[in-house]
Design a protein around this motif. Structure first.
Motif, PDB file in Angstrom:
ATOM      1  N   ASP A   1      26.091  53.390  -9.824  1.00  0.00           N
ATOM      2  CA  ASP A   1      26.225  54.176  -8.773  1.00  0.00           C
ATOM      3  C   ASP A   1      25.845  55.341  -9.242  1.00  0.00           C
ATOM      4  O   ASP A   1      25.622  56.052 -10.286  1.00  0.00           O
TER       5      ASP A   1
ATOM      6  N   THR B   1      30.066  53.399  -0.659  1.00  0.00           N
ATOM      7  CA  THR B   1      31.181  53.522   0.143  1.00  0.00           C
ATOM      8  C   THR B   1      32.037  52.459  -0.276  1.00  0.00           C
ATOM      9  O   THR B   1      31.562  51.689  -0.959  1.00  0.00           O
ATOM     10  N   ASP B   2      33.298  52.665  -0.081  1.00  0.00           N
ATOM     11  CA  ASP B   2      34.258  51.544  -0.170  1.00  0.00           C
ATOM     12  C   ASP B   2      33.820  50.236   0.581  1.00  0.00           C
ATOM     13  O   ASP B   2      33.816  49.126  -0.066  1.00  0.00           O
ATOM     14  N   SER B   3      33.091  50.243   1.852  1.00  0.00           N
ATOM     15  CA  SER B   3      32.664  48.989   2.305  1.00  0.00           C
ATOM     16  C   SER B   3      31.507  48.434   1.722  1.00  0.00           C
ATOM     17  O   SER B   3      31.264  47.254   1.597  1.00  0.00           O
TER      18      SER B   3
ATOM     19  N   ARG C   1      30.874  48.831  -1.344  1.00  0.00           N
ATOM     20  CA  ARG C   1      31.121  48.286  -2.470  1.00  0.00           C
ATOM     21  C   ARG C   1      31.875  46.834  -2.100  1.00  0.00           C
ATOM     22  O   ARG C   1      31.529  45.877  -2.905  1.00  0.00           O
ATOM     23  N   ALA C   2      32.769  46.701  -1.298  1.00  0.00           N
ATOM     24  CA  ALA C   2      33.019  45.658  -0.727  1.00  0.00           C
ATOM     25  C   ALA C   2      32.074  44.621  -0.597  1.00  0.00           C
ATOM     26  O   ALA C   2      32.140  43.237  -0.965  1.00  0.00           O
TER      27      ALA C   2
END
Lengths: 164, 164
Positions: free
Chosen positions: A64, A112-114, A116-117
């Motif tokens: 990252d 972002t979290d999404s 990464r998801a």
DNA sequence: ACAAACAATATGATTTTTCATATAGTTTCG
DNA sequence: CGAAACTATATGAAAAATCATATTGTTTGT
């Protein structure tokens, strides 16, 4: 002549001709890459990503905060292309761009979290697909493939470092 | 922490991060294909051909009179793309198109003398370049690479024949 | 500190590639 | 035979990729 006709027919059907191309390393590499990727890349597109976007996602899941130029190398895309892909992925909130405080030219990219998801969903699928491929290649041909590719890559990169 | 800093720095420099991607088969295939092709493809462009055109030329040098669909498969390009490439190469008199008397839908493609001459120039260069690559890979990794790729390709084609 | 050289990213214009579908020819089967 | 299904190629419109270069920020040498 019966022989010839039979052979010609087989060539016609399989699409594989004898001769230079079918034993040429650059053809084998490109064809194997295309064929091996086809199924998984279809899944990637169904997940709403283009292939270069998936590559960026996977690279960021590994590391990252990479910069554009690094991502371009690792995701096998050209820099100006990467800039635009990153911009589109940012629009979709899969990642964010932040300029590096230590060097204002650099743009560091973070999932972002999404993002990464999504990576957490796709990377295991990629690994599963890879395992299926490796299983097709039981025997020592399979065992040798990755090391041989790595060693080819290493040799070519070493060459680049001297020359260009 | 000295350890960590050093490692991060090396990663930054080499562009190679640890993690999923750098050991992933589809990455290794695509990266090796790109890197191995780069130099020769530069020569191809200096010879006035784009990469797909070179591939068509090489395929026809192997099997003259192939049809568009076959060429698309062998040259790793999509059919509509091939149609246009063939048209452009015909404009440059590298080849001619003739409709197959046995089946009017088919277009058979034949090299002209100048197309054949260009192939006769480039194919040996390709072989020379290939030999240089193989020499980088002495040891049994090199010996195993092509067979492994062929066997992967064969397995994937067999799979395609069943599924889709 | 300043100019020149360098490095990272962005952007406009063009070319290449893809996608969907049209067109033309062939085979199958009722 | 003739309609439906199929196959091979072509084509228009759209998306993706590339090339040259602009822009912005940093380093180097004096």
């Amino acid at each position: 002549m019966t022989q010839q006709t039979t052979k010609a027919k087989r060539v016609e059907e399989t699409g594989r001709a004898p001769g230079f191309v079918s034993d040429y390393l650059l053809y084998l590499l490109a064809a194997a890459s295309d064929a091996a990727s086809a199924q998984f890349h279809a899944k990637v597109r169904k997940a709403g990503l283009r292939v270069p976007e998936w590559r960026v996602l996977a690279c960021l899941a590994d590391t990252d905060g990479a910069m554009i130029t690094q991502l371009a190398r690792r995701a096998l895309a050209e820099q100006s292309r990467l800039t635009r892909i990153i911009a589109q992925m940012e629009d979709r909130s899969l990642l964010i761009r932040r300029s590096d405080p230590a060097d204002g030219r650099r743009v560091r990219v973070y999932l972002t979290d999404s993002g990464r998801a999504l990576a957490a969903e796709l990377v295991p699928q990629a690994q599963k697909h890879e395992a299926a491929l490796m299983e097709m290649l039981q025997g020592n041909e399979g065992a040798q493939l990755k090391p041989a590719l790595k060693s080819l890559l290493a040799a070519l990169e070493a060459q680049e470092d001297w020359q260009g």
